[in-house]
Design a protein around this motif. Structure first.
Motif, PDB file in Angstrom:
ATOM      1  N   ILE A 154       0.577 -14.462 -11.842  1.00 51.88           N
ATOM      2  CA  ILE A 154      -0.173 -13.438 -11.104  1.00 51.88           C
ATOM      3  C   ILE A 154       0.158 -13.448  -9.617  1.00 51.88           C
ATOM      4  N   LEU A 155       0.176 -14.633  -9.018  1.00 54.40           N
ATOM      5  CA  LEU A 155       0.403 -14.731  -7.572  1.00 54.40           C
ATOM      6  C   LEU A 155       1.811 -14.297  -7.185  1.00 54.40           C
ATOM      7  N   LYS A 156       2.772 -14.503  -8.078  1.00 52.04           N
ATOM      8  CA  LYS A 156       4.140 -14.077  -7.798  1.00 52.04           C
ATOM      9  C   LYS A 156       4.298 -12.563  -7.829  1.00 52.04           C
ATOM     10  N   ALA A 157       3.426 -11.882  -8.566  1.00 57.02           N
ATOM     11  CA  ALA A 157       3.591 -10.443  -8.787  1.00 57.02           C
ATOM     12  C   ALA A 157       2.930  -9.574  -7.718  1.00 57.02           C
ATOM     13  N   ILE A 158       2.085 -10.153  -6.875  1.00 57.90           N
ATOM     14  CA  ILE A 158       1.362  -9.344  -5.887  1.00 57.90           C
ATOM     15  C   ILE A 158       2.350  -8.774  -4.867  1.00 57.90           C
ATOM     16  N   PRO A 159       2.280  -7.486  -4.587  1.00 62.21           N
ATOM     17  CA  PRO A 159       3.250  -6.849  -3.685  1.00 62.21           C
ATOM     18  C   PRO A 159       3.223  -7.442  -2.280  1.00 62.21           C
ATOM     19  N   ASN A 160       4.393  -7.490  -1.663  1.00 62.93           N
ATOM     20  CA  ASN A 160       4.501  -7.946  -0.286  1.00 62.93           C
ATOM     21  C   ASN A 160       3.628  -7.090   0.643  1.00 62.93           C
ATOM     22  N   HIS A 161       3.165  -7.724   1.716  1.00 64.45           N
ATOM     23  CA  HIS A 161       2.439  -7.032   2.790  1.00 64.45           C
ATOM     24  C   HIS A 161       1.189  -6.307   2.270  1.00 64.45           C
ATOM     25  N   SER A 162       0.554  -6.899   1.282  1.00 65.62           N
ATOM     26  CA  SER A 162      -0.695  -6.350   0.780  1.00 65.62           C
ATOM     27  C   SER A 162      -1.819  -7.353   1.011  1.00 65.62           C
ATOM     28  N   ILE A 163      -3.015  -7.014   0.560  1.00 61.64           N
ATOM     29  CA  ILE A 163      -4.190  -7.862   0.773  1.00 61.64           C
ATOM     30  C   ILE A 163      -4.634  -8.457  -0.553  1.00 61.64           C
ATOM     31  N   CYS A 199     -13.153  -3.751   1.553  1.00 64.50           N
ATOM     32  CA  CYS A 199     -11.872  -4.052   2.204  1.00 64.50           C
ATOM     33  C   CYS A 199     -10.851  -2.962   1.890  1.00 64.50           C
ATOM     34  N   ALA A 200     -10.743  -2.585   0.610  1.00 67.41           N
ATOM     35  CA  ALA A 200      -9.753  -1.591   0.186  1.00 67.41           C
ATOM     36  C   ALA A 200      -9.993  -0.243   0.846  1.00 67.41           C
ATOM     37  N   VAL A 201     -11.258   0.098   1.060  1.00 69.24           N
ATOM     38  CA  VAL A 201     -11.605   1.368   1.694  1.00 69.24           C
ATOM     39  C   VAL A 201     -11.237   1.360   3.180  1.00 69.24           C
ATOM     40  N   ALA A 202     -11.344   0.193   3.806  1.00 65.06           N
ATOM     41  CA  ALA A 202     -11.175   0.107   5.259  1.00 65.06           C
ATOM     42  C   ALA A 202      -9.729  -0.069   5.711  1.00 65.06           C
ATOM     43  N   THR A 203      -8.811  -0.304   4.777  1.00 62.49           N
ATOM     44  CA  THR A 203      -7.424  -0.581   5.160  1.00 62.49           C
ATOM     45  C   THR A 203      -6.464   0.355   4.438  1.00 62.49           C
ATOM     46  N   ASP A 204      -5.296   0.536   5.037  1.00 61.19           N
ATOM     47  CA  ASP A 204      -4.243   1.325   4.394  1.00 61.19           C
ATOM     48  C   ASP A 204      -3.414   0.472   3.440  1.00 61.19           C
ATOM     49  N   LYS A 205      -3.588  -0.846   3.508  1.00 51.84           N
ATOM     50  CA  LYS A 205      -2.803  -1.739   2.656  1.00 51.84           C
ATOM     51  C   LYS A 205      -3.412  -1.813   1.258  1.00 51.84           C
ATOM     52  N   GLN A 206      -2.553  -2.001   0.269  1.00 55.17           N
ATOM     53  CA  GLN A 206      -3.063  -2.149  -1.091  1.00 55.17           C
ATOM     54  C   GLN A 206      -3.830  -3.459  -1.208  1.00 55.17           C
ATOM     55  N   THR A 207      -4.946  -3.415  -1.945  1.00 57.48           N
ATOM     56  CA  THR A 207      -5.804  -4.583  -2.110  1.00 57.48           C
ATOM     57  C   THR A 207      -5.869  -4.993  -3.582  1.00 57.48           C
ATOM     58  N   THR A 208      -5.688  -6.298  -3.821  1.00 60.19           N
ATOM     59  CA  THR A 208      -5.837  -6.873  -5.158  1.00 60.19           C
ATOM     60  C   THR A 208      -6.971  -7.887  -5.133  1.00 60.19           C
ATOM     61  N   LEU A 209      -7.876  -7.788  -6.101  1.00 62.32           N
ATOM     62  CA  LEU A 209      -8.916  -8.799  -6.283  1.00 62.32           C
ATOM     63  C   LEU A 209      -8.577  -9.624  -7.517  1.00 62.32           C
ATOM     64  N   ILE A 210      -8.541 -10.940  -7.357  1.00 62.85           N
ATOM     65  CA  ILE A 210      -8.479 -11.846  -8.513  1.00 62.85           C
ATOM     66  C   ILE A 210      -9.861 -12.465  -8.657  1.00 62.85           C
ATOM     67  N   SER A 211     -10.438 -12.300  -9.849  1.00 69.99           N
ATOM     68  CA  SER A 211     -11.820 -12.731 -10.059  1.00 69.99           C
ATOM     69  C   SER A 211     -11.960 -13.489 -11.364  1.00 69.99           C
ATOM     70  N   GLY A 212     -12.870 -14.449 -11.372  1.00 66.36           N
ATOM     71  CA  GLY A 212     -13.283 -15.050 -12.630  1.00 66.36           C
ATOM     72  C   GLY A 212     -14.181 -14.095 -13.393  1.00 66.36           C
ATOM     73  N   ASP A 213     -14.372 -14.357 -14.665  1.00 71.67           N
ATOM     74  CA  ASP A 213     -15.166 -13.443 -15.482  1.00 71.67           C
ATOM     75  C   ASP A 213     -16.630 -13.394 -15.060  1.00 71.67           C
TER      76      ASP A 213
END
Length: 584
Positions: free
Chosen positions: A405-414, A456-470
């Motif tokens: 998962i961590l390897k797949a997150i796009p560069n320069h994102s949140i 966070c996603a609303v406030a920034t132009d950068k793509q945001t990914t959340l990793i969450s436990g169930d």
């Protein structure tokens, strides 16, 4: 232009506008109608409607976290206000500016059995920087009635008294609002405005009736006392083991030139947490990889003479235990707000920014001849090699999933991380240094991670990914009840059917009591939530499926996406505990 008729509502709105508070998160209600009318009809403000107050507060926190400026919350009276409390506490401990604006009943209706009333003044007193309990406007009818009567001297005096009282109330309210918002700006934390309104609540006017005085906030000076700086320079130059530990920080708060100087000093070890947003190839991320396998001799070799700390709260329990047992001779903390004596040996708190402190310290210091960093650099490389070998050989579990998962997150994102196992797993990996990483570590609760990430996603132009436990995701599922979620927002849920973190801790596992009251076994998924709230849904249950789904997960879409990754709960803890044995 449309304004609420009530002068107090006009005053609150005008002062928010004057101080640059643009984002207003409103939870629908009746008592707060004057505020809602004013904020929602002024194009200066960006207003959001969020029904669930707990989600609304964390959503606002996510906005303020990104913009590093106050975001306002507006709610009706009664228990609505109490639902803000988890986010208020998080903002208090994470130095995030929130302005909580609660509508209230008039004082004579409190404590008499009137509906939707609680004791609202000072309700956050243990977790707030300032509480402004405003006064009810004097009703215009009270003065107009007297003015319409025949003029007698006694009545003239009474009218003058009433008019004076009205002006006094207005001045008091202006002063309190200015003070509260200025504190939020200066000290970067939550403040509370409790605003009483009497009916009628929905009346509107086309012109303002008040022009409140604007008191500007004062900037806090960064200067360091000459004697303090001189002592720091002397101690730094004569210490052969200096450790810098960096907790939660915003990106780009320390200039690269100072990081480069620290990286070249062989007497300096810089430990960075995932949430520090500080990166350098000579620094030491993944703290637990270094700390966990050490014995008594190793700890003594690591024990610093000077410990210099920046940033917010530390995730790693292992480094906290180490520094509490093997304390440095000196612990300095640099911050503009507060210093936590986390390791019970704090003896110097310097109230300035880390960048300013380093800019004054480092030009006057010299690298100390030492093998401190080089010794631990060699260990770091061995740990990294063993980490890679172990990940390659284990079966599909939480640890293996995080690697993909961590390897797949796009560069320069949140990247937003939930508590609690999620952020701890992430700490074991050298995360892409182009990412900005955040987690609610002020109170370390699982309750608002999704709402914060959406803010966070609303406030920034950068793509945001959340990793969450169930459990964290399910707990905050109302966060998805939000019409503002960007289409490029992504959620990855690690579903191990319960609170997997508790399997790593001491306890009697695999008993009915443990499974029910600690781990919270369940068989729930996110599928139906995604259908209800308009998320594209996908699943993965093994490494091949996960790698395949991640290939297209970040492609453009017409709706946000959620990927649910199912891992085997009964072996996750064993694989993680064996990890630390293997890398030793």
């Amino acid at each position: 232009m449309v304004y609420p008729k009530i002068p107090l509502a006009q005053t609150v709105i005008q002062l928010c506008k004057a101080k640059g508070i643009k984002h207003i998160v409103i939870s629908p209600g009746s008592r707060n109608a004057p505020l809602t009318i004013g904020f929602s009809h002024d194009n200066f403000f960006k207003s959001y409607s969020i029904v669930d107050e707990r989600c609304a507060a964390f959503f606002a926190l996510g906005i303020a976290q990104q913009l590093q400026e106050p975001t306002a919350l507006v709610c009706t009276s009664g228990s609505a206000l109490l639902n803000y409390y988890p986010a208020v506490a998080e903002a208090y401990y994470s130095d995030i500016p929130l302005v909580i604006i609660s509508a209230d009943r008039p004082k004579h209706l409190i404590g008499v059995g009137d509906g939707q009333t609680i004791n609202q003044p000072n309700v956050f007193e243990n977790h707030i920087l300032y509480s402004a309990n405003l006064k009810l406007d004097l009703k215009e009818a009270e003065t107009e009635a007297h003015e319409a009567l025949p003029i007698f001297k006694s009545l003239e005096n009474k009218v003058e008294t009433l008019l004076g009282l009205k002006q006094s109330i207005q001045e008091f309210n202006e002063s309190e609002i200015n003070k509260a918002i200025n504190i939020a700006l200066q000290k970067s934390g939550p403040v509370h405005l409790n605003v009483p309104f009497d009916e009628p609540l929905y009346e509107r006017v086309e012109a303002l009736s008040v022009q409140p005085e604007i008191v500007p906030a004062k900037e806090k000076p960064l200067e360091i006392e000459a004697s303090v700086l001189s002592k720091c320079i002397d101690d730094w130059n004569t210490s052969k083991r200096k450790m810098i530990l960096i907790g939660v920080k915003h990106p780009n708060t320390i200039e690269q030139q100072w990081l480069d100087i620290l990286a070249k000093d062989d007497s300096v070890l810089v430990f960075t947490e995932t949430t520090s947003n500080i990166n350098h190839e000579a620094f030491f991320p993944s703290i637990d990889k270094i700390i966990a396998p050490l014995d008594n001799e190793g700890f003594k070799n690591l024990q610093p003479d000077i410990l210099l700390t920046f940033g917010g709260l530390i995730v790693s329990k292992k480094i906290k235990a180490f520094l509490r047992t093997y304390q440095p001779k000196q612990h300095w903390h640099i911050d503009t707000q507060k210093a936590n004596d986390t390791f019970f040996c704090l003896n110097r708190f310097i109230e300035t920014t880390p960048n300013y402190f380093l800019s004054k310290l480092l030009p006057q210091t010299q690298p100390f001849s030492s093998n401190y960093r080089l010794y631990w650099e060699a260990i770091k490389q061995v740990r990294l090699q063993k980490h890679t070998v172990y990940i390659d050989q284990i079966e599909f579990t939480d640890l293996k999933a995080f690697n993909s998962i961590l390897k797949a997150i796009p560069n320069h994102s949140i990247l937003q991380l939930s508590n609690s196992s999620t952020v701890r797993y992430a700490q074991l990996f050298n995360i892409n240094n182009t990412l900005e990483v955040y987690c609610n570590r002020g109170t370390s609760g699982i309750d608002g991670s999704t709402s914060t990430a959406i803010g966070c996603a609303v406030a920034t132009d950068k793509q945001t990914t959340l990793i969450s436990g169930d459990l964290s995701f399910l707990y905050d599922s109302n966060a998805l009840w939000n019409n503002n979620i960007p289409n490029d927002f992504r959620i990855i849920v690690i579903n191990n059917q319960g609170g997997g973190i508790f399997r790593i801790l001491p306890g009697h596992k695999n008993t009915e009591n443990f499974n029910t009251y600690f781990e919270t076994n369940h068989h729930l998924t996110a599928e139906h939530l995604c259908k209800m709230f308009g998320f594209e849904y996908a699943t993965a249950s093994n490494e091949i499926e996960l790698e395949s789904k991640l290939e297209t997960f970040y492609s453009e879409s017409n709706q946000p996406k959620l990927l649910e990754v199912f891992t085997p709960k009964n072996i996750n803890d064993e694989v993680l505990l064996n990890y630390f044995k293997f890398i030793k």
